[in-house]
Motif scaffolding. Sequence first.
Motif, short mmCIF file in Angstrom:
data_model
loop_
_atom_site.label_atom_id
_atom_site.label_comp_id
_atom_site.label_asym_id
_atom_site.label_seq_id
_atom_site.Cartn_x
_atom_site.Cartn_y
_atom_site.Cartn_z
N ALA A 232 31.67 165.39 79.63
CA ALA A 232 30.39 166.14 79.64
C ALA A 232 29.77 166.08 81.03
N SER A 235 31.72 168.46 83.59
CA SER A 235 31.47 169.90 83.40
C SER A 235 30.09 170.27 83.92
N MET A 236 29.11 169.43 83.61
CA MET A 236 27.73 169.74 84.01
C MET A 236 27.56 169.60 85.53
N ARG A 239 28.87 172.57 87.24
CA ARG A 239 27.91 173.68 87.12
C ARG A 239 26.83 173.59 88.21
N ALA A 257 37.78 168.99 80.82
CA ALA A 257 36.41 169.26 81.26
C ALA A 257 36.39 170.03 82.59
N GLY A 260 38.37 173.40 82.11
CA GLY A 260 37.52 174.26 81.29
C GLY A 260 36.37 174.82 82.12
N ALA A 261 35.82 173.98 82.99
CA ALA A 261 34.75 174.44 83.87
C ALA A 261 35.24 175.56 84.78
N VAL A 264 35.07 178.67 82.66
CA VAL A 264 33.69 179.12 82.45
C VAL A 264 33.14 179.79 83.71
N ALA B 232 33.80 171.84 77.21
CA ALA B 232 33.35 172.19 78.57
C ALA B 232 32.30 173.30 78.50
N PHE B 233 32.58 174.31 77.68
CA PHE B 233 31.64 175.43 77.53
C PHE B 233 30.27 174.94 77.05
N SER B 235 28.81 171.88 77.16
CA SER B 235 28.06 171.07 78.13
C SER B 235 27.42 171.96 79.19
N MET B 236 28.19 172.93 79.67
CA MET B 236 27.68 173.80 80.74
C MET B 236 26.59 174.74 80.23
N ILE B 238 24.55 174.14 77.80
CA ILE B 238 23.34 173.32 77.60
C ILE B 238 22.62 173.14 78.94
N ARG B 239 23.40 172.96 79.99
CA ARG B 239 22.81 172.82 81.33
C ARG B 239 22.02 174.08 81.70
N ALA B 257 30.60 166.43 73.75
CA ALA B 257 30.09 167.34 74.79
C ALA B 257 28.58 167.53 74.66
N ALA B 261 25.80 165.68 76.89
CA ALA B 261 24.83 166.50 77.62
C ALA B 261 23.42 165.95 77.43
#
Lengths: 301, 301
Positions: A232, A235-236, A239, A257, A260-261, A264, B232-233, B235-236, B238-239, B257, B261
Amino acid sequence: MTETIISSASKEVIIGFDKPFCIIGERINPTGRKLLAAEMAAGDFSRVEADTLAQVAAGATMLDVNAGIPLADEPKILADTIKLVQSLTDLPISIDSSIVAALESGLKVYQGKALVNSVTGEEERLEQVLPLIKKYGAAVVAISNDETGISEDPDVRFEVAKKIVEHAADYGIKACDVVVDPLVMPVGALNDAGVQIMKLIRRLRDELKVNTTCGASNFSFGLPNRHGLNAAFLSMAIREGLTSAIMNPLHEPELAAVKGADIVMGKDPNCKTWIKKFREPMPEGSSAAAGREGRRRRRAR
Amino acid sequence: MTETIISSASKEVIIGFDKPFCIIGERINPTGRKLLAAEMAAGDFSRVEADTLAQVAAGATMLDVNAGIPLADEPKILADTIKLVQSLTDLPISIDSSIVAALESGLKVYQGKALVNSVTGEEERLEQVLPLIKKYGAAVVAISNDETGISEDPDVRFEVAKKIVEHAADYGIKACDVVVDPLVMPVGALNDAGVQIMKLIRRLRDELKVNTTCGASNFSFGLPNRHGLNAAFLSMAIREGLTSAIMNPLHEPELAAVKGADIVMGKDPNCKTWIKKFREPMPEGSSAAAGREGRRRRRAR
């Protein structure tokens, strides 16, 4: 757009905001691995070889190489390890040591443009390491602590990073060749570690415009399900602008993660890398459908 | 700050930017579950009961309840299911149907303030569903498609969402009681689905200032390792401002995830929820240390 180019003799890797996330494989490091340390000290590099191949197969973009073994001849072992790793893979290397003589010994034998891990904001370290970076045309990881230690205040860590970038410029090293490690704190001990590091990574990207790296697993130190929390976090952080991490590509949650990022953020066209990585290898004689079903069943909980 | 309050007879849940992420458990839904559909149609709710308890135990914040079974008396079955679920848990419910009569039948028996799933931007739907929302004092999920279908253009989907919020206001329903589903597209089919949905979620948060929800698993449709990509989707997203999702809390990667987050965003003080969820339950007679070690070994790859 800031691009940090790192290379081996035959392969170039670019760390950058528009590039797929750069995974720096962390496994070749005897710290906390007694068996590996003893073997490396005795000149047995079989485990280094296995770790190299496994990380390459798992999807590492670069490999970190560390030979920090107490009482051993680190400069020699580091150089030997680098030569071995470069004979096994064309992935570029991050030369990792806290001993300046070892960094130079590694740089001497390295083929290509290395990433040197690391310099801090301490005056003495800056004066020792930056000339080496310039001399060998390398790039450097800048860790945002200085003589006063590691500040819990992210604004102080930002200023330290800025200072290192400015010092590097004095030595003729461009900002694109400084990759800042903002220092990830354990959230179990410091409750706002997540909130702060996200802001700091964003500032480093938007204001200082540098590439960044980190040891992501620090974040989960002391907590259960570390892989899940690291995933988590990664990924964040991506971002917000994180462009590389020193991590273990064999840990699947973390790998998913960051890969996957990439999806995205539109950096894996047609999900090609993802599909290649996670598609079930077909067992001999089985149909494709059966292979996929097997994977699905295994993953479902 | 926008807060959507949903409640059962005895428990209140707030969806909001400053609140822990709202997990709407998706399991009580016969769509694509033949066995469950047959059982529910025959008045056997044992699986609904099991799914309720499992999702509560896994950490759901709310439960979605759907009774969409072809040729069955959906209004009656939905009402019966809601009554059963409310007898088993105090978690608030999202009443889920595409049939307006079923929504009303569910609302009639529901104790508390429900979330109704859903209304679209189609004029006819708006005129049918919004008066119900007002009459029963509920909140509603607004799906950003209209008569023209689902636009691939996120700006069009934003405008549809805005239109629904405006129509709701005409009926006396506040924007905080409209939770927008921006519609997550499968990235395997639409390459910039990730880039677009992130921007759209951010616009919904910053410009329309509404809470949001989604069916996150759509993102990974057709791709391998769906759990890893969904994680991954989520967490991102949510950001960027996503505040709830209709998801399966029994899928650990996705659960980690969203709970991870919460930690990163400072919404899980002292990581209490995380530790409670992921700490190994102690087997009888074993020491705490042995229990933890067991978990660690199982997770390491």
